[in-house]
Motif scaffolding. Structure first.
Motif, PDB file in Angstrom:
ATOM      1  N   ALA A  26       0.903  -1.124  -0.034  1.00 50.06           N
ATOM      2  CA  ALA A  26      -0.058  -0.035  -0.042  1.00 50.06           C
ATOM      3  C   ALA A  26       0.760   1.270   0.063  1.00 50.06           C
ATOM      4  CB  ALA A  26      -0.915  -0.032   1.244  1.00 50.06           C
ATOM      5  N   GLY A  27       1.909   1.370   0.766  1.00 48.54           N
ATOM      6  CA  GLY A  27       3.055   2.442   1.017  1.00 48.54           C
ATOM      7  C   GLY A  27       3.470   2.611  -0.571  1.00 48.54           C
ATOM      8  N   LEU A  28       3.932   1.523  -1.144  1.00 45.54           N
ATOM      9  CA  LEU A  28       4.645   1.662  -2.657  1.00 45.54           C
ATOM     10  C   LEU A  28       3.611   2.427  -3.444  1.00 45.54           C
ATOM     11  CD1 LEU A  28       6.587  -1.738  -2.450  1.00 45.54           C
ATOM     12  CD2 LEU A  28       7.552   0.688  -2.363  1.00 45.54           C
ATOM     13  N   ILE A  29       2.321   1.690  -3.552  1.00 45.49           N
ATOM     14  CA  ILE A  29       1.374   2.281  -4.529  1.00 45.49           C
ATOM     15  C   ILE A  29       1.057   3.516  -4.285  1.00 45.49           C
ATOM     16  CG2 ILE A  29      -1.165   1.804  -5.205  1.00 45.49           C
ATOM     17  CD1 ILE A  29      -0.660  -1.102  -4.517  1.00 45.49           C
ATOM     18  N   THR A  30       0.913   3.984  -3.050  1.00 48.55           N
ATOM     19  CA  THR A  30       0.391   5.391  -2.599  1.00 48.55           C
ATOM     20  C   THR A  30       1.634   6.481  -2.991  1.00 48.55           C
ATOM     21  OG1 THR A  30      -0.985   4.569  -0.828  1.00 48.55           O
ATOM     22  CG2 THR A  30      -0.238   6.794  -0.942  1.00 48.55           C
ATOM     23  N   TYR A  31       2.712   6.084  -2.587  1.00 49.89           N
ATOM     24  CA  TYR A  31       3.788   6.934  -2.914  1.00 49.89           C
ATOM     25  C   TYR A  31       4.091   7.224  -4.202  1.00 49.89           C
ATOM     26  CZ  TYR A  31       8.243   9.036  -1.878  1.00 49.89           C
ATOM     27  OH  TYR A  31       9.521   9.998  -2.157  1.00 49.89           O
ATOM     28  N   THR A  32       4.033   5.909  -4.946  1.00 42.76           N
ATOM     29  CA  THR A  32       3.978   6.118  -6.690  1.00 42.76           C
ATOM     30  C   THR A  32       3.087   7.192  -7.257  1.00 42.76           C
ATOM     31  OG1 THR A  32       5.168   4.040  -6.620  1.00 42.76           O
ATOM     32  CG2 THR A  32       4.236   4.963  -8.785  1.00 42.76           C
ATOM     33  N   ALA A  33       1.739   6.721  -6.800  1.00 39.08           N
ATOM     34  CA  ALA A  33       0.691   7.293  -7.419  1.00 39.08           C
ATOM     35  C   ALA A  33       0.661   8.882  -6.992  1.00 39.08           C
ATOM     36  CB  ALA A  33      -0.842   6.997  -6.760  1.00 39.08           C
ATOM     37  N   MET A  34       1.434   9.363  -5.921  1.00 36.84           N
ATOM     38  CA  MET A  34       1.268  10.762  -5.396  1.00 36.84           C
ATOM     39  C   MET A  34       2.555  11.389  -6.107  1.00 36.84           C
ATOM     40  SD  MET A  34      -0.005  10.495  -1.617  1.00 36.84           S
ATOM     41  CE  MET A  34      -1.927  10.367  -1.341  1.00 36.84           C
ATOM     42  N   ALA A  35       3.903  10.558  -6.337  1.00 38.05           N
ATOM     43  CA  ALA A  35       4.896  11.337  -6.802  1.00 38.05           C
ATOM     44  C   ALA A  35       4.636  11.406  -8.381  1.00 38.05           C
ATOM     45  CB  ALA A  35       6.080  10.099  -6.738  1.00 38.05           C
TER      46      ALA A  35
END
Length: 429
Positions: free
Chosen positions: A345-354
């Motif tokens: 979840a952290g990887l997905i969220t960080y990527t989507a916001m980055a």
């Protein structure tokens, strides 16, 4: 895996437990928590000032400046309030006068703040910019005061004097030393390196920590630490949050300030809401998906019962019924997805916001706010709802195969127990 759990239980858990109760970290955590009502009120009015619906945005536009007065009176004084609450909390652990400590800390904090050219106090240092300064000054103030009390270098009033008067005089000598010392340090720094105390603290400590805390590796390390601690029965979010929470909170406030300033892309991906709203859906471990799986995808009556008990609290991101009822704690099978799901979840969220696919959070909302509503409110972006759904689905996919293993084991145990009970009943008949 069993050997690893035993290792954690024997060597890691005692150390982590002592760290969780370390008085300075605990006081910082409690002091920051004491400011949460202000932050939540400020966030509420920030959402009203910048509503996520364009029609509403036009309606409130004439009142934005008036609404932002409330935001500045809450968000804008977080460091000022924390200078008091952290010192108050720490003084309580030493059994010295907490009110005197809080007042001295607040006064010392105000003394350290650099004035503008026209002699005014800049509002920026009262907010997130001064948070680390407030922490350090609060700890310094209480530790100096404690030394004076231990050495009995205080003014003691005779019996019969009202306690409030006695406390005031007891704080007189340590207070004078603290304020004078900070003033001298302040003057030396200005004359030598041309920096005030807050500027020096931010340059040497706060800025490097903030830069480190906003990276993806820092996110992964924080999640790993939280999940490992929960795996051995320690409240990982409380311990790690006590250390990193002030950093995440600073990012939240800087995002809020950027939103107020009209910036389209906010400066920080990582902040308190990044974890509370997008990663820990259902609680630490991203366990809301697991609660639904327990309810609808298991054969074991025990696990179905856990699912029924967990689904209600899970909607509000409370997952102790699963963590200790399933259990996940000390469970070699379920610890693996318990760690992997929030990392995913952290990887997905960080990527989507980055990649700016989803807007970054700016409003601090209660961590108990249900999923979907929370994502929309904290970002003002409908795509945040989609992101939460994706994280929820990925977490469910990670949990499912491990849950089936555990479900088969528990179901076999239940069937065996049922068979034994039937044999006992037949024998008695």
């Amino acid at each position: 895996m069993e050997a690893f759990i035993n290792f954690l239980d024997r060597y890691f858990m005692p150390v982590a437990g002592r760290l969780a109760e370390q008085r300075h970290l605990k006081s910082i955590r409690d002091g920051i928590v004491a400011t949460m009502p202000l932050l939540l009120i400020g966030s509420f009015f920030l959402i009203i000032a910048f509503p996520p619906i364009s029609v509403l945005e036009e309606l409130v536009k004439p009142y934005v400046n008036d609404l932002l007065k409330i935001v500045n009176a809450t968000f804008g004084i977080i460091a000022l309030v924390a200078s008091f609450t952290i010192a108050y909390s720490l003084a309580g652990t030493y059994k010295i006068d907490p009110v005197a400590s809080g007042v001295l800390s607040l006064s010392t904090f105000m003394l350290s703040i650099p004035l503008t050219q026209d002699g005014n106090i800049p509002l920026g240092w009262m907010g997130s910019q001064g948070l680390f300064v407030a922490m350090i000054i609060a700890i310094f103030t209480v530790e100096v005061q404690r030394k004076f009390v231990e050495k009995n270098l205080i003014i003691r009033m005779p019996e019969g004097v009202p306690p409030s008067v006695g406390r005031a005089f007891a704080a007189l000598i340590p207070g004078a030393v603290i304020i004078t010392s900070v003033w001298i340090i302040h003057m030396i720094l200005i004359k030598t390196i041309h920096l005030t105390i807050p500027e020096a603290i931010n340059k040497l400590i706060a800025i490097p920590l903030l830069k480190l805390g906003s990276t993806l590796p820092a996110v992964i390390i924080a999640i790993l630490a939280i999940q490992f601690l929960w795996s051995v029965g320690i409240h990982g979010a409380a311990l790690v949050g006590g250390i990193l929470g002030p950093i995440w909170l600073t990012f939240t406030q800087e995002n809020s300030a950027a939103k107020i300033a009209g910036e389209k892309i906010l400066p920080h991906i990582v902040c308190q809401q990044f974890f509370d709203i997008f990663i820990y859906i259902g609680g630490s471990g991203t366990t809301l998906a697991l609660a639904l799986l327990l309810l609808f995808a298991t054969k074991s009556q025990q696990l179905k019962a856990v699912g029924k008990a967990a689904i209600g609290p899970g909607i509000f991101n409370i997952n102790e019924p699963i963590t200790f009822g399933m259990p996940i704690v000390m469970n070699p099978v379920m610890i693996v997805p318990f760690i992997l799901a929030p990392i995913a979840a952290g990887l997905i969220t960080y990527t989507a916001m980055a990649l700016n696919i989803v807007a970054r959070p700016y409003a601090l909302i209660p961590w108990t706010t249900p999923v979907l509503i929370s994502g929309f409110l904290t970002t003002g972006d409908w795509k945040a709802i989609i992101l939460q759904i994706v994280n929820f689905a990925v977490a469910g996919a990670i949990y499912y195969p491990f849950l089936k293993l555990w479900d088969n084991k528990k179901y076999e145990e239940e069937q065996q127990l049922k068979k034994e009970e039937e044999e006992v009943a037949q024998t008695k008949a």
